[in-house]
Scaffold this active site. Structure first.
Site, short mmCIF file in Angstrom:
data_model
loop_
_atom_site.label_atom_id
_atom_site.label_comp_id
_atom_site.label_asym_id
_atom_site.label_seq_id
_atom_site.Cartn_x
_atom_site.Cartn_y
_atom_site.Cartn_z
N GLU A 1 -11.91 4.45 6.73
CA GLU A 1 -9.60 5.12 7.54
C GLU A 1 -10.40 6.37 7.58
O GLU A 1 -10.43 7.35 7.95
CB GLU A 1 -9.32 5.66 6.15
CG GLU A 1 -8.05 5.99 6.32
CD GLU A 1 -6.53 6.41 5.70
OE1 GLU A 1 -6.88 5.92 4.43
OE2 GLU A 1 -5.60 6.91 6.08
N ASP B 1 2.36 3.45 2.72
CA ASP B 1 1.65 4.18 2.06
C ASP B 1 2.05 5.17 1.80
O ASP B 1 2.05 5.88 0.87
CB ASP B 1 0.69 4.33 3.97
CG ASP B 1 -0.77 5.25 3.41
OD1 ASP B 1 -1.48 4.99 1.96
OD2 ASP B 1 -1.44 5.49 4.46
N HIS C 1 -9.12 2.05 -0.27
CA HIS C 1 -8.70 2.61 1.30
C HIS C 1 -10.57 2.30 1.83
O HIS C 1 -11.71 2.58 1.58
CB HIS C 1 -8.80 4.09 1.26
CG HIS C 1 -7.56 4.04 0.53
ND1 HIS C 1 -6.77 4.00 -0.16
CD2 HIS C 1 -6.30 4.77 1.19
CE1 HIS C 1 -5.45 4.35 -0.44
NE2 HIS C 1 -5.48 5.13 0.70
N HIS D 1 0.84 -1.27 0.18
CA HIS D 1 -0.02 -0.05 -0.13
C HIS D 1 0.56 1.31 -0.10
O HIS D 1 1.85 1.79 0.85
CB HIS D 1 -1.12 -0.05 1.27
CG HIS D 1 -2.14 1.07 0.84
ND1 HIS D 1 -3.31 0.95 0.97
CD2 HIS D 1 -1.87 2.75 1.47
CE1 HIS D 1 -4.13 2.17 1.13
NE2 HIS D 1 -3.27 3.38 0.87
N GLN E 1 -9.51 9.27 -5.80
CA GLN E 1 -9.04 10.29 -4.24
C GLN E 1 -10.36 11.22 -3.64
O GLN E 1 -10.75 11.25 -2.50
CB GLN E 1 -7.57 10.96 -4.58
CG GLN E 1 -7.71 11.68 -3.29
CD GLN E 1 -7.29 11.20 -2.49
OE1 GLN E 1 -5.89 10.82 -1.80
NE2 GLN E 1 -7.64 11.57 -0.98
N HIS F 1 1.38 5.60 -2.36
CA HIS F 1 0.91 6.60 -2.97
C HIS F 1 2.16 6.86 -3.49
O HIS F 1 2.84 7.83 -3.79
CB HIS F 1 0.22 7.45 -2.08
CG HIS F 1 -0.95 7.09 -1.68
ND1 HIS F 1 -2.27 7.19 -2.21
CD2 HIS F 1 -1.33 5.97 -0.64
CE1 HIS F 1 -2.72 6.56 -2.13
NE2 HIS F 1 -2.38 5.74 -0.58
#
Ligand code: FE2
Length: 436
Positions: free
Chosen positions: A214, A310, A211, A58, A153, A60
């Protein structure tokens, strides 16, 4: 027959000691004691640990190393991070994203991190991040397995073009369907978004990694929908819920029903310990919740748990070093996973478990597997986490692609660090320790 590479006198995570690893044509051909064949290169492991490479399930990569652009996250919250990323997005260029991502991949290779699942934001009509990371994926393929997730996102429904862009990204070659149901305007929209994205993945035969939940909201229930859809669409083993931080705050009875359901659906979980402990509980006074999902309970229910990094130096997190041993160390502390077996499980969370979540083939230090491995300056997985062990050698398809000199300050239960100069530092004479 001559080998391409022979590693002598290694220890494996299985506990096997004094093993030799023979490599030919990019594959591990044998693991035995006392292999004597000729080899193009021989590495003497000197009784230290050879592990399969680290896997980050995971990340970005479109945002990494952008810290300070266009400004810093002052509150440190997830929501300011998302709005800051929204300010940066229109300013991005393909070249800048590629350059930062490749710099991160250099770092990853040096840390023995050879498989990364990266989310890529599709809520930019230019799909600039997708174009950039597809290029990066191709360029690093000889060294890193880079898997991309189409990540809306700004919300699958909340952002008006997200659905169309997500489909475009998949058409361009992005591998996995992502989502962010807790960011939709209502719980109902979140649930609808999970169902819509699961249908897209089922129709295209793709993996899913959302996701999910969260937040610190004990009533967030999107992982339940995700699990239910997994069962009804027959997608067992192909779906992952990332973060699941709300589960930290959920009612215990509810969780006691939820976890067996997730196990039945073979829904995997990814916790992101560094980010979860930094972002969750931000609105609490005291006591503050930790926010990491229930790793121990999931493991005990037979759910596969991976740990992800992450973020590294981006709008959400200003630290990080591509070091999955730091991730494992934080995960075990936050989850109070302190027994010997617990700590070994946290090592698996950044290696074998995450490889299973990503669906990596021929992964592992076994005959027939790809010759991808890391020689660590540690005698076992526990010491590797404790010392954030130096990656002495990183091997990909039989080639040594990174090497680091041993650190001299290593401390074991016996002896003193090799760096200590007893002529000038001897507070207790020579009575202490046995090393000098
Ligand atoms: Fe994330």
């Amino acid at each position: 027959m001559s080998l391409d590479l022979l590693v002598k006198n290694a220890v494996l995570t299985t506990g096997e000691t004094n093993v030799d690893i023979a490599v030919n044509d990019g594959k591990i051909t044998a693991i035995e004691t006392g292999i004597t064949a000729e080899s193009g290169r021989v590495i003497d492991a000197q009784g230290q640990l050879v592990s399969a490479p680290f896997v980050d399930p995971h990340f970005h990569m479109d945002a990494t190393l952008s810290l300070g652009l266009p400004r810093m996250n002052e509150s440190g919250t997830l929501l300011e991070g998302i709005s800051l990323w929204g300010e940066l997005k229109p300013l991005l260029t393909v070249d800048a994203v590629v350059e930062r991502a490749l710099r991160y991949c250099d770092l990853a290779v040096s840390q023995g991190l050879l498989a990364i699942r990266s989310h890529v934001d599709v809520c930019d009509d230019r799909l600039l991040g997708v174009e950039a990371l597809l290029d990066v994926k191709k360029r690093v393929a000889p060294y890193i397995d880079l898997q991309l997730v189409a990540f809306p996102q700004d919300g699958f429904y909340r952002s008006v073009t997200a659905e169309k862009n997500l489909l475009r990204a998949l058409d361009m070659g992005v591998d996995v369907v992502g989502g962010i149901p807790h960011f939709e305007r209502t719980m109902d929209d979140g649930a609808r978004s999970v169902k819509a994205m699961m249908k897209i993945a089922a129709d295209r035969g793709l993996l899913v990694d959302m996701h999910c939940d969260e937040s610190d909201d004990p009533m967030s229930r999107h992982v339940e929908i995700l699990t239910h859809e997994t069962l009804s669409l027959g997608m067992q083993g192909r779906v992952t819920g990332s973060h699941l931080t709300s589960m930290h705050s959920m009612d215990n009875y509810y969780v006691s029903k939820l976890l067996p359901l997730m196990a039945e659906a073979e829904v995997h979980t990814i916790a992101n310990p560094l980010i979860n402990i930094m972002l969750q509980g931000r609105h609490d006074t005291y006591p503050k919740r930790r926010g990491q999902t229930r790793v121990r309970e999931m493991r005990d229910n037979g759910i596969t748990v991976g740990f992800g990094h992450d973020c590294v130096m981006d709008p959400w997190y200003s630290l990080g070093n591509a070091d999955m041993l730091e991730v494992a160390g934080m995960g075990l502390h936050v989850g109070q996973l302190s027994s010997r077996d617990d700590i070994r499980y946290c090592f698996e969370a950044v290696t074998t478990n995450s490889a299973r979540i990503m669906g990596l083939e021929d992964y592992g230090v076994k005959p027939g597997c790809n010759a991808d491995f890391v020689l660590l300056q540690a005698q076992d997985a526990i010491e590797a986490i404790r010392m954030k062990a130096t990656r002495l050698a990183v091997v990909r398809r039989g080639q040594v692609i990174a090497e680091t000199a041993p650190r001299v300050s290593a401390l074991s239960l016996e002896g003193r660090p090799a760096s200590v100069n007893a002529a000038h530092y001897s507070p207790n004479g020579n009575a202490r320790g046995s090393g000098l």
